[in-house]
Design a protein around this motif. Structure first.
Motif, PDB file in Angstrom:
ATOM      1  N   ALA A 107       0.829  -1.204   0.000  1.00  0.00           N
ATOM      2  CA  ALA A 107       0.000   0.000   0.000  1.00  0.00           C
ATOM      3  C   ALA A 107       0.864   1.254   0.000  1.00  0.00           C
ATOM      4  CB  ALA A 107      -0.931   0.000   1.208  1.00  0.00           C
ATOM      5  N   PHE A 108       1.949   1.237   0.780  1.00  0.00           N
ATOM      6  CA  PHE A 108       2.850   2.398   0.837  1.00  0.00           C
ATOM      7  C   PHE A 108       3.455   2.673  -0.532  1.00  0.00           C
ATOM      8  CE2 PHE A 108       7.137   4.149   1.325  1.00  0.00           C
ATOM      9  CZ  PHE A 108       6.871   5.302   2.042  1.00  0.00           C
ATOM     10  N   TRP A 109       3.931   1.623  -1.201  1.00  0.00           N
ATOM     11  CA  TRP A 109       4.557   1.798  -2.514  1.00  0.00           C
ATOM     12  C   TRP A 109       3.559   2.363  -3.512  1.00  0.00           C
ATOM     13  CZ3 TRP A 109       5.377  -2.328  -6.709  1.00  0.00           C
ATOM     14  CH2 TRP A 109       6.234  -1.846  -7.714  1.00  0.00           C
ATOM     15  N   ARG A 110       2.327   1.864  -3.495  1.00  0.00           N
ATOM     16  CA  ARG A 110       1.300   2.362  -4.407  1.00  0.00           C
ATOM     17  C   ARG A 110       1.019   3.846  -4.152  1.00  0.00           C
ATOM     18  NH1 ARG A 110      -3.820  -0.531  -3.439  1.00  0.00           N
ATOM     19  NH2 ARG A 110      -4.559   0.649  -5.277  1.00  0.00           N
ATOM     20  N   VAL A 111       0.920   4.232  -2.871  1.00  0.00           N
ATOM     21  CA  VAL A 111       0.648   5.632  -2.541  1.00  0.00           C
ATOM     22  C   VAL A 111       1.802   6.525  -2.976  1.00  0.00           C
ATOM     23  CG1 VAL A 111       0.371   7.260  -0.629  1.00  0.00           C
ATOM     24  CG2 VAL A 111      -0.957   5.150  -0.663  1.00  0.00           C
ATOM     25  N   ARG A 112       3.028   6.090  -2.734  1.00  0.00           N
ATOM     26  CA  ARG A 112       4.179   6.924  -3.106  1.00  0.00           C
ATOM     27  C   ARG A 112       4.311   7.043  -4.620  1.00  0.00           C
ATOM     28  NH1 ARG A 112       5.444  10.177   0.854  1.00  0.00           N
ATOM     29  NH2 ARG A 112       7.592  10.401   0.134  1.00  0.00           N
ATOM     30  N   ARG A 113       3.970   5.990  -5.347  1.00  0.00           N
ATOM     31  CA  ARG A 113       4.007   6.087  -6.799  1.00  0.00           C
ATOM     32  C   ARG A 113       2.903   7.033  -7.299  1.00  0.00           C
ATOM     33  NH1 ARG A 113       4.159   0.688 -10.488  1.00  0.00           N
ATOM     34  NH2 ARG A 113       2.216   0.307  -9.356  1.00  0.00           N
ATOM     35  N   PHE A 114       1.743   6.997  -6.661  1.00  0.00           N
ATOM     36  CA  PHE A 114       0.674   7.939  -6.972  1.00  0.00           C
ATOM     37  C   PHE A 114       1.146   9.373  -6.734  1.00  0.00           C
ATOM     38  CE2 PHE A 114      -2.661  10.457  -4.737  1.00  0.00           C
ATOM     39  CZ  PHE A 114      -3.459  10.769  -5.830  1.00  0.00           C
ATOM     40  N   GLN A 115       1.843   9.623  -5.632  1.00  0.00           N
ATOM     41  CA  GLN A 115       2.364  10.959  -5.361  1.00  0.00           C
ATOM     42  C   GLN A 115       3.377  11.383  -6.429  1.00  0.00           C
ATOM     43  OE1 GLN A 115       2.084  13.515  -3.077  1.00  0.00           O
ATOM     44  NE2 GLN A 115       0.170  12.608  -2.358  1.00  0.00           N
ATOM     45  N   ALA A 116       4.183  10.447  -6.899  1.00  0.00           N
ATOM     46  CA  ALA A 116       5.128  10.760  -7.972  1.00  0.00           C
ATOM     47  C   ALA A 116       4.380  11.135  -9.245  1.00  0.00           C
ATOM     48  CB  ALA A 116       6.054   9.569  -8.228  1.00  0.00           C
ATOM     49  N   ALA A 117       3.264  10.459  -9.515  1.00  0.00           N
ATOM     50  CA  ALA A 117       2.450  10.795 -10.686  1.00  0.00           C
ATOM     51  C   ALA A 117       1.868  12.201 -10.550  1.00  0.00           C
ATOM     52  CB  ALA A 117       1.333   9.762 -10.859  1.00  0.00           C
ATOM     53  N   LEU A 118       1.416  12.551  -9.353  1.00  0.00           N
ATOM     54  CA  LEU A 118       0.899  13.903  -9.125  1.00  0.00           C
ATOM     55  C   LEU A 118       1.963  14.950  -9.426  1.00  0.00           C
ATOM     56  CD1 LEU A 118      -1.088  13.649  -5.749  1.00  0.00           C
ATOM     57  CD2 LEU A 118      -2.031  13.844  -8.054  1.00  0.00           C
ATOM     58  N   ARG A 119       3.175  14.717  -8.949  1.00  0.00           N
ATOM     59  CA  ARG A 119       4.249  15.696  -9.164  1.00  0.00           C
ATOM     60  C   ARG A 119       4.532  15.859 -10.661  1.00  0.00           C
ATOM     61  NH1 ARG A 119       6.210  13.098  -4.497  1.00  0.00           N
ATOM     62  NH2 ARG A 119       7.602  11.754  -5.710  1.00  0.00           N
ATOM     63  N   LEU A 120       4.571  14.744 -11.384  1.00  0.00           N
ATOM     64  CA  LEU A 120       4.826  14.832 -12.817  1.00  0.00           C
ATOM     65  C   LEU A 120       3.692  15.559 -13.533  1.00  0.00           C
ATOM     66  CD1 LEU A 120       6.293  11.302 -13.666  1.00  0.00           C
ATOM     67  CD2 LEU A 120       7.501  13.483 -13.619  1.00  0.00           C
ATOM     68  N   MET A 121       2.451  15.244 -13.163  1.00  0.00           N
ATOM     69  CA  MET A 121       1.315  15.906 -13.805  1.00  0.00           C
ATOM     70  C   MET A 121       1.309  17.400 -13.534  1.00  0.00           C
ATOM     71  SD  MET A 121      -1.825  13.239 -13.240  1.00  0.00           S
ATOM     72  CE  MET A 121      -1.851  11.641 -14.056  1.00  0.00           C
TER      73      MET A 121
END
Length: 280
Positions: A205-219
């Motif tokens: 779950a942590f990895w999924r959330v952190r990858r989601f945050q990385a997607a937000l930063r890129l967007m």
């Protein structure tokens, strides 16, 4: 108005990302969608002795908390009250940074909010009173830092396997949680227990959330203005960069964490002030 930010010195700097303060901030909307980040936050309302968290599925329903509370690690968004002219401050912990100050495993707060006095007793209310009495932002930050130093367990350090796992999750080449188990040498069951206790979420779950945050930063970065023009945001490119199977996978994850798809997120024209939002 941007938040005032204070970064503590050692040894707190290994566990606390920052202390933050909004004073007189008025949000562009009365409620704000707080997106998960895999971290915990302490939040203190200096204007009123109350905080409200709204039910994301029922906008008329909410939980009421005292003016000093803790937000556990979340794997989904929640909705916060943003009162006009708010005066709010807090502690934004680093991933796995809150557990030495809680008195309970961080996993006990997964997906939850709680009054801080449930963990700290009467010292939580006394801390809020000291913050109200402080004459300036620097004094408030000093009082908050002193409270954390007093609460910290000894020795102030992470379990070695958790520290190694957190570094592994920062590796952009990571493609599976099983790789983290291999790097730590711990069995999946043992690592899940340790990680959940200190970080507040399980490793996957942590990895999924952190990858989601990385997607937000890129967007957010790619839709920013360059020479007065917006850049196109291509979901397929972001999905490939961050190791999603495809753009559809990215969209499903986005909806799971944000409650809306990438296109709806990008279509929002709401001003995003430079502050540290309440995050899960």
């Amino acid at each position: 108005m941007p938040a005032l930010i204070h970064r503590p010195g050692p040894p707190l700097d290994d566990f606390v990302d920052c202390f933050w303060l909004w004073d007189g901030y008025t949000a562009p909307a009365p409620r704000e969608r707080a997106l998960p980040s895999g971290t915990l936050d302490v939040i203190i309302n200096l204007r009123e002795d109350r905080l409200r968290i709204f039910d994301r599925d029922d906008p008329e329903s909410f939980e009421r908390f005292p003016g000093i509370m803790i937000s556990g690690a979340h794997a989904g968004h929640f909705v916060i009250d943003t009162a006009p002219g708010a005066s709010v401050m807090g502690v934004h912990f680093k991933p796995g940074g809150a557990f030495p100050f809680l008195g309970v495993p961080a996993g006990d707060l997964e997906g939850r909010h709680a009054a801080l006095d449930a963990l700290w007793g009467a010292s939580a209310a006394r801390l809020r009173e000291r913050l109200l009495e402080a004459g300036c932002a620097a004094d408030r930050f000093s009082a908050l830092e002193g409270a954390l130093r007093a609460r910290a367990t000894r020795p102030l350090r992470r379990h070695g396997a958790v520290a190694l796992a957190l570094r592994a999750f920062d590796d952009p080449t990571l493609r599976a949680v099983a790789e983290v188990n291999a790097r730590t040498g711990f069995s999946p069951k043992r690592l899940i227990a340790l990680f959940h206790d200190e970080v507040g979420l399980g490793p996957k779950a942590f990895w999924r959330v952190r990858r989601f945050q990385a997607a937000l930063r890129l967007m957010d970065g790619r839709r920013g203005a360059r020479g007065g023009a917006r850049r196109a945001v291509r979901g397929a490119e972001i999905a490939a960069e961050l190791g999603y199977f495809d753009q559809a996978h990215l969209s499903r994850e986005f909806r799971a964490f944000a409650g809306l798809g990438p296109s709806a997120y990008l279509a929002q024209e709401v001003e995003r002030p430079n502050h540290v939002p309440l995050r899960g």
